[in-house]
Design a protein around this motif. Structure first.
Motif, PDB file in Angstrom:
ATOM      1  N   LEU A  42      90.685  81.038  77.634  1.00 58.10           N
ATOM      2  CA  LEU A  42      91.406  81.687  76.548  1.00 58.10           C
ATOM      3  C   LEU A  42      91.439  83.200  76.753  1.00 58.10           C
ATOM      4  O   LEU A  42      92.472  83.841  76.566  1.00 58.10           O
ATOM      5  CB  LEU A  42      90.750  81.352  75.205  1.00 58.10           C
ATOM      6  N   ALA A  43      90.318  83.784  77.179  1.00 55.72           N
ATOM      7  CA  ALA A  43      90.245  85.232  77.417  1.00 55.72           C
ATOM      8  C   ALA A  43      91.197  85.643  78.544  1.00 55.72           C
ATOM      9  O   ALA A  43      91.868  86.682  78.441  1.00 55.72           O
ATOM     10  CB  ALA A  43      88.816  85.640  77.743  1.00 55.72           C
ATOM     11  N   ARG A  46      94.804  85.607  77.093  1.00 55.94           N
ATOM     12  CA  ARG A  46      95.057  86.731  76.189  1.00 55.94           C
ATOM     13  C   ARG A  46      95.088  88.060  76.951  1.00 55.94           C
ATOM     14  O   ARG A  46      95.883  88.929  76.650  1.00 55.94           O
ATOM     15  CB  ARG A  46      94.014  86.772  75.071  1.00 55.94           C
ATOM     16  N   TYR A  93      87.315  90.463  75.487  1.00 49.85           N
ATOM     17  CA  TYR A  93      88.109  89.673  74.550  1.00 49.85           C
ATOM     18  C   TYR A  93      87.220  89.290  73.377  1.00 49.85           C
ATOM     19  O   TYR A  93      86.139  88.742  73.554  1.00 49.85           O
ATOM     20  CB  TYR A  93      88.657  88.412  75.234  1.00 49.85           C
ATOM     21  N   ASP A  94      87.677  89.595  72.180  1.00 49.03           N
ATOM     22  CA  ASP A  94      86.957  89.274  70.948  1.00 49.03           C
ATOM     23  C   ASP A  94      87.608  88.042  70.326  1.00 49.03           C
ATOM     24  O   ASP A  94      88.718  88.130  69.789  1.00 49.03           O
ATOM     25  CB  ASP A  94      87.015  90.475  70.005  1.00 49.03           C
ATOM     26  N   LYS A  95      86.927  86.927  70.403  1.00 44.97           N
ATOM     27  CA  LYS A  95      87.501  85.676  69.904  1.00 44.97           C
ATOM     28  C   LYS A  95      87.671  85.702  68.384  1.00 44.97           C
ATOM     29  O   LYS A  95      88.637  85.166  67.859  1.00 44.97           O
ATOM     30  CB  LYS A  95      86.618  84.493  70.308  1.00 44.97           C
ATOM     31  N   ASN A  97      88.525  88.097  66.380  1.00 45.01           N
ATOM     32  CA  ASN A  97      89.754  88.798  65.995  1.00 45.01           C
ATOM     33  C   ASN A  97      90.948  88.420  66.866  1.00 45.01           C
ATOM     34  O   ASN A  97      92.049  88.925  66.650  1.00 45.01           O
ATOM     35  CB  ASN A  97      89.539  90.311  66.064  1.00 45.01           C
ATOM     36  N   ASP A  98      90.720  87.588  67.869  1.00 41.49           N
ATOM     37  CA  ASP A  98      91.750  87.145  68.814  1.00 41.49           C
ATOM     38  C   ASP A  98      92.492  88.332  69.415  1.00 41.49           C
ATOM     39  O   ASP A  98      93.722  88.398  69.377  1.00 41.49           O
ATOM     40  CB  ASP A  98      92.722  86.177  68.144  1.00 41.49           C
ATOM     41  N   GLU A  99      91.713  89.284  69.971  1.00 42.54           N
ATOM     42  CA  GLU A  99      92.330  90.457  70.582  1.00 42.54           C
ATOM     43  C   GLU A  99      91.466  90.991  71.714  1.00 42.54           C
ATOM     44  O   GLU A  99      90.277  90.705  71.787  1.00 42.54           O
ATOM     45  CB  GLU A  99      92.557  91.560  69.549  1.00 42.54           C
TER      46      GLU A  99
END
Length: 120
Positions: A42-43, A46, A93-95, A97-99
């Motif tokens: 995921l990271a 993104r 990557y901050d899961k 905050n999804d950013e």
């Protein structure tokens, strides 16, 4: 004779308990590793979206496998751009905050994204 049977039964119970605990530990470790791999995938996705949205001339992004999950749930990833190992990228990557929070990208920003981070 009865004393030996009790000692033998105790050893068998302790051994079986140890085997059971080891199995439980292995299952837990495997589940944690799978969760880390899913977070890493995921990271990467993104981070790829972020870089392609905010930077010019990005043809290819290669990620290294030396990622690190921090205690707060973020993941630090490394890589390089366009097959050139001198053009490094790094980001967290901050899961939650999804950013992509902190980042370093060795590329030229798009003009519209110089003052602020563009939506990705």
């Amino acid at each position: 004779m009865k004393k030996y049977i009790i000692i033998l039964m105790t050893l068998v119970i302790i051994t079986l308990g140890g085997i059971f605990m080891k199995e439980q530990h292995d299952k837990k470790t495997a589940a944690q590793e799978a969760k880390k791999e899913e977070l890493y995938s995921l990271a990467k996705k993104r981070m790829t979206d972020f870089i392609k949205t905010n930077y010019n001339d990005i043809k290819r992004i290669d990620f290294t496998n030396d990622y690190e999950v921090n205690p707060m749930g973020g993941i630090s990833i490394n890589g390089y751009l366009n097959g050139d190992k001198d053009k490094k990228i790094w980001g967290i990557y901050d899961k939650a905050n999804d950013e992509v929070g902190s980042f370093i990208v060795d590329a030229k920003e798009k003009p519209e994204c110089e003052d602020k981070v563009c939506e990705y």
